[in-house]
Each structure stands twice: as C-alpha cells, then as structure tokens.
Design a protein around this motif. Structure first.
Motif, short mmCIF file in Angstrom:
data_model
loop_
_atom_site.label_atom_id
_atom_site.label_comp_id
_atom_site.label_asym_id
_atom_site.label_seq_id
_atom_site.Cartn_x
_atom_site.Cartn_y
_atom_site.Cartn_z
N GLY A 212 1.11 -1.20 0.06
CA GLY A 212 -0.06 0.04 0.26
C GLY A 212 0.82 1.11 0.01
O GLY A 212 0.28 2.32 -0.61
N ARG A 213 1.90 1.27 0.44
CA ARG A 213 2.82 2.56 0.68
C ARG A 213 3.51 2.59 -0.69
O ARG A 213 3.74 3.93 -1.16
CB ARG A 213 4.02 2.32 1.98
N ARG A 214 3.78 1.42 -1.28
CA ARG A 214 4.35 1.46 -2.67
C ARG A 214 3.27 2.08 -3.72
O ARG A 214 3.75 3.08 -4.68
CB ARG A 214 4.91 0.32 -3.06
N GLN A 215 1.91 1.78 -3.41
CA GLN A 215 1.02 2.18 -4.35
C GLN A 215 0.89 3.89 -4.06
O GLN A 215 0.81 4.50 -5.10
CB GLN A 215 -0.35 1.56 -4.02
N ALA A 216 0.78 4.18 -2.82
CA ALA A 216 0.88 5.55 -2.38
C ALA A 216 1.82 6.39 -3.02
O ALA A 216 1.67 7.70 -3.62
CB ALA A 216 0.84 5.83 -0.96
N ASP A 217 2.97 5.97 -3.03
CA ASP A 217 4.31 6.69 -3.77
C ASP A 217 3.92 6.70 -5.17
O ASP A 217 4.38 7.79 -5.67
CB ASP A 217 5.46 5.58 -3.56
N ALA A 218 3.55 5.60 -5.86
CA ALA A 218 3.04 5.52 -7.21
C ALA A 218 2.06 6.75 -7.58
O ALA A 218 2.33 7.31 -8.77
CB ALA A 218 2.71 4.21 -7.72
N ALA A 357 -7.70 -0.66 -5.37
CA ALA A 357 -6.96 -0.34 -4.34
C ALA A 357 -5.85 1.00 -4.98
O ALA A 357 -5.43 0.45 -6.12
CB ALA A 357 -5.87 -0.99 -3.47
N ALA A 358 -5.89 2.19 -4.49
CA ALA A 358 -5.13 3.26 -5.28
C ALA A 358 -5.26 3.53 -6.49
O ALA A 358 -4.61 4.19 -7.46
CB ALA A 358 -3.44 2.79 -5.19
N SER A 359 -6.72 3.30 -6.91
CA SER A 359 -7.17 3.62 -8.38
C SER A 359 -7.52 5.11 -7.96
O SER A 359 -8.02 5.77 -7.08
CB SER A 359 -8.36 2.67 -8.60
N LEU A 360 -7.82 5.79 -9.29
CA LEU A 360 -8.15 7.17 -9.43
C LEU A 360 -9.51 7.22 -10.47
O LEU A 360 -9.51 6.45 -11.18
CB LEU A 360 -7.08 8.07 -10.25
N SER A 361 -10.53 8.06 -9.63
CA SER A 361 -11.75 8.34 -10.57
C SER A 361 -11.79 9.83 -10.49
O SER A 361 -11.22 10.59 -9.79
CB SER A 361 -12.95 7.66 -9.94
N ALA A 362 -12.61 10.31 -11.48
CA ALA A 362 -12.75 11.84 -11.20
C ALA A 362 -14.32 12.29 -11.75
O ALA A 362 -14.88 11.67 -12.72
CB ALA A 362 -11.75 12.42 -12.26
N VAL A 363 -14.84 13.32 -11.04
CA VAL A 363 -16.03 13.77 -11.47
C VAL A 363 -15.98 15.37 -11.41
O VAL A 363 -15.60 15.86 -10.29
CB VAL A 363 -17.08 13.48 -10.20
N LEU A 373 -18.89 12.41 -15.28
CA LEU A 373 -17.93 11.43 -15.04
C LEU A 373 -16.67 11.63 -15.85
O LEU A 373 -16.79 11.20 -16.93
CB LEU A 373 -18.44 9.94 -14.70
N ARG A 374 -15.44 11.83 -15.52
CA ARG A 374 -14.57 11.83 -16.36
C ARG A 374 -13.36 10.70 -16.05
O ARG A 374 -12.67 10.40 -17.08
CB ARG A 374 -13.53 13.25 -16.04
N LEU A 375 -13.41 9.93 -15.28
CA LEU A 375 -12.68 8.96 -14.90
C LEU A 375 -13.02 7.73 -14.12
O LEU A 375 -13.80 8.33 -12.84
CB LEU A 375 -11.07 9.52 -14.63
N LEU A 376 -12.86 6.72 -14.16
CA LEU A 376 -13.36 5.34 -13.00
C LEU A 376 -12.31 4.50 -13.06
O LEU A 376 -11.85 3.73 -14.29
CB LEU A 376 -14.70 4.94 -13.62
N ASN A 377 -11.89 4.32 -11.98
CA ASN A 377 -10.83 2.95 -11.59
C ASN A 377 -9.77 2.80 -12.26
O ASN A 377 -9.48 1.93 -12.91
CB ASN A 377 -11.64 1.74 -11.49
N ASP A 378 -8.97 3.91 -12.58
CA ASP A 378 -7.80 4.24 -13.39
C ASP A 378 -6.52 3.59 -12.47
O ASP A 378 -6.41 4.15 -11.45
CB ASP A 378 -7.62 5.56 -13.85
N THR A 379 -5.99 2.40 -13.03
CA THR A 379 -4.87 2.02 -12.00
C THR A 379 -3.56 2.11 -13.03
O THR A 379 -2.61 1.27 -12.68
CB THR A 379 -5.10 0.70 -11.79
N GLY A 380 -3.40 2.80 -13.98
CA GLY A 380 -2.25 2.93 -15.09
C GLY A 380 -1.23 3.42 -14.56
O GLY A 380 0.14 2.86 -14.47
N HIS A 381 -1.12 4.17 -13.20
CA HIS A 381 0.04 4.74 -12.66
C HIS A 381 0.46 3.48 -11.90
O HIS A 381 1.68 3.78 -11.33
CB HIS A 381 -0.54 5.68 -11.56
N LEU A 382 -0.08 2.30 -11.25
CA LEU A 382 0.65 1.42 -10.69
C LEU A 382 1.17 0.39 -11.55
O LEU A 382 1.75 -0.68 -10.97
CB LEU A 382 -0.76 0.59 -9.83
N ARG A 383 1.32 0.45 -12.71
CA ARG A 383 1.89 -0.51 -13.61
C ARG A 383 3.38 -0.24 -13.64
O ARG A 383 3.89 0.97 -13.84
CB ARG A 383 1.16 -0.70 -14.98
#
Length: 383
Positions: A212-218, A357-363, A373-383
């Motif tokens: 989770g800490r690595r995800q927060a950094d990402a 976990a650590a996904s991004l969405s935006a409204v 709704l501009r974004l839902l469950n984006d996890t691209g930054h975790l790859r």
C-alpha cells in the motif's frame, strides 16, 4: 440531524367530480431514493379534493418515517401549492378542513411548497391512476416495487441540489466557468485488502501495508506529474490519512480531514470475508444484497445512510472549493457513491462497480448543477 424528504403528490378525478384517487411518494432528498408510496381510490370527488388527499397522505407517510424531518412538497397543482403557501385564500368549504389537516402534520416552517409541471410529477400521477383503476375494478390499490420513474428521480435530485446528468456527448458550455473537479483516490492496500475482508469505519483501522505504501508513492508521482491538484481532503481513517499524507507531501499541500468521507461501518462483519459472513449471518447478508436500506449485522451502516452522509460531505466541499481541483482520498463505498450520484444511477449500481486499491476516478461539477464522470478506476500509474 433531521432528515430531508421530498413529497411528490397528485390526485385526479375522472369527471370532476367523478371517480377519484390520489398518489404520493416520499423521496430521500439527498439521493432521490423512494422511501414510501401511498395511493387510494376515494370514490366520487373533485380533482382538488383528490390532490389535497394526496398531499395529506404524502405528509403522513413522511411523518411515519421521521416526525422531525424537513419536507419539500412538489405538486403540479397550482391551487394547492399557492393555498398551502399562504398566498391564496382557501374559499371552497371542501378544501378548508383538508388544508387544516395538512397544516397540523408538521410544524410551520418545516414544510415548503413548490409547483412543478405535470411531466415532472409522473411517479405520483402514476400512483393516482393506479388507485383509480383499482377502484374501477372494485379492489384496493396495492403497492408495487417502491422505485421512482427516471424523470421523478432526476427531479428529486435537482430539488435536493444534487447534480443532474450532464448533456450527453458534449461538454458543459464555456460560459459556466471552470468546474469543481473531485479526483477520487481509493487508499492503498492494507493487510486486509488482498484477503477481501470487510474493512470499514467500525473495525481495526489498519495501516497501509508495504504494498500500500508503494501504491501511495506511485499515485503521488503520477499526480505530481499532472500538476492539477490544488487541495487534498481525506477520510479520517488511518489508511486514507497515510495515503493522503504521501501525496500531499509530494505536491507541497496540506491535508484536511472530512468525516463524511469515512468508509461504511460494517458492524459485526468487520474483519470477515464474504464467505465467513455468508456462513455466520446468511439472512442478514441476503437482506443487505437485496436492499441498500439494509444494514450489516450488529448496528452497521446501510448504504442508504452512507449516501446521505457522503452527499452532505460532497455539498460542503463543493461550496468550499468551487472552481478548484481537489483530491479526495476515501474508500470503496464513498467513491462509488459519489460516482453513482453524479450519474443519477440507481442504488443497486453500487454492486456493479469495480474499484481497485489506489485507483483514481474523477467527477467534474458545473455551476448549472450538471456533473460529468471523467474517469473511473484508473490504475495505469500502478503498472
């Protein structure tokens, strides 16, 4: 805090006077969810009598739910709205006792009246016609599924100050100014996350795991690269505060805590897997899956209660951060709820969204009340 309800009521007479009936629905002002319906065939009467009877039935249904509630009445009867608002005198002898009865149900100042066009009062109109049809068959009206027509739900949302659905296929007009954008971040993993255990606001309040800490950094690096975040607001729970602190430090921002963004209280289910809850509390789990009004075992929070809490937090934050882009660090249920309310989707849509976990969405919220709704469950930054 007193509940806020919307009462939509209508009445009709096939002959005026003629065979008559009324219908009313009580809606949760925060979510647009239908809480109660009432309808009845009343024999031979005028339209106005039927409309007043519908108003009384709606207020009585609201009072049965919460006698301390604040009520916004919406009707397509100009006569009833103007008379109950005190702007028109009540001259007809049949109307006076009905108006007096309606006035006794809630204290003065706790009920407001608004006229709406008939096309925005379809739910109550449908109930009134169902009642008249039942009377014609010589049987009492029986309630069906308590669910508003799509137009009624949208009208309830608008009356509550809830964002309406954005125009399909086009962005909001430029003259509305910059929208207020909520970037919604689910916290990073805890030890409970990969085990898929219920982890709400009534449990052990776990910290972030190493993953989770690595995800927060990402996510902090990704948001810093975008350079759009102007404020950071977080749930009070530890996993969110830790995630928010990592991002805010990278962005050079302070963190504000908003109590309304905390996760659902899962009661006796805290720390259990779905299979364990199914084994120990099968009936309660079935009820919970069938209705967002059902609460987990042991005094937990229903999703309907969470929606009221989250919508209140949303409104406060929209007022404070108008025109800015704000990172909200929260949990599965609050993020899904904000998405659902923005889309005007039904409550059961909560069970049909995936949120990692650590996904991004935006409204984005616009000045005219529309949301996009501009974004839902984006996890691209975790790859």
């Amino acid at each position: 805090m007193a509940h806020r309800f919307i009462v939509e009521a209508d009445g009709g007479s096939r002959g005026n006077p003629g065979p008559a009936g009324y219908g009313a629905v009580v809606l949760d002002a925060a979510t647009g969810e239908a809480l109660a319906e009432a309808a009845e065939y009343i024999g031979t009467a005028t339209n106005n009598v039927a409309e007043y009877r519908g108003l009384i039935a709606g207020l009585e249904a609201a009072k049965a739910i919460d006698p301390d509630a604040e009520i916004a009445v919406r009707m397509d009867s100009k006569l009833v709205v103007e008379q109950m608002s005190g702007r028109w005198k009540i001259k007809h002898p049949d109307m006076r006792p009905l108006a007096a009865r309606a006035q006794t149900l809630f204290p003065p100042g706790r009920v407001t009246y608004e006229w709406i066009p008939r096309e925005r009062n379809k739910h109550a109109d449908r109930l009134a016609n169902e009642a008249m049809d039942a009377g014609k068959r010589g049987v009492p009206w029986e309630p069906g599924a308590v669910a508003p027509e799509p137009a009624a739900a949208a009208g309830a949302a608008a009356a509550a100050g809830q964002p309406k659905a954005a125009p399909v296929g086009w962005a909001a007009p430029a003259d509305l100014g910059a929208p207020t954008t909520f970037v919604l971040l689910r916290h990073g993993e805890t030890a409970l996350t990969p085990q898929k255990r219920f982890s709400g606001s009534g449990g052990s309040d776990p910290e972030l795991s190493p993953a989770g800490r690595r995800q927060a950094d990402a996510v902090a690096a990704a948001l810093a690269a975008r350079g759009t975040i102007q404020a950071v607001v977080t749930s009070p729970l530890r996993r969110c505060r830790e995630t928010a602190a990592t991002v805010a430090a990278r962005l050079g921002l302070e963190v504000r805590v908003e109590e309304g963004l905390r996760e659902t209280d899962f009661g006796a289910w805290e720390g259990l897997t779905f299979a364990e809850v199914r084994e120990r509390h099968p009936a309660d789990l079935d009820a919970w899956l069938a209705s967002t009004k059902a609460a987990p075992t042991g005094g937990g929070e229903s999703f309907a209660a969470v929606a009221r809490r989250v919508s209140g937090a949303r409104d406060r934050l929209l007022e404070q951060y108008a025109g800015r882009t704000v990172l909200l660090v929260s949990h599965v249920t609050p993020v899904k709820t904000l998405v659902r309310l923005a889309l005007g989707a039904p409550p059961e849509s909560l069970f049909r969204m995936e949120l990692s976990a650590a996904s991004l969405s935006a409204v984005a919220y616009y000045a005219d009340g529309n949301a996009s709704l501009r974004l839902l469950n984006d996890t691209g930054h975790l790859r």
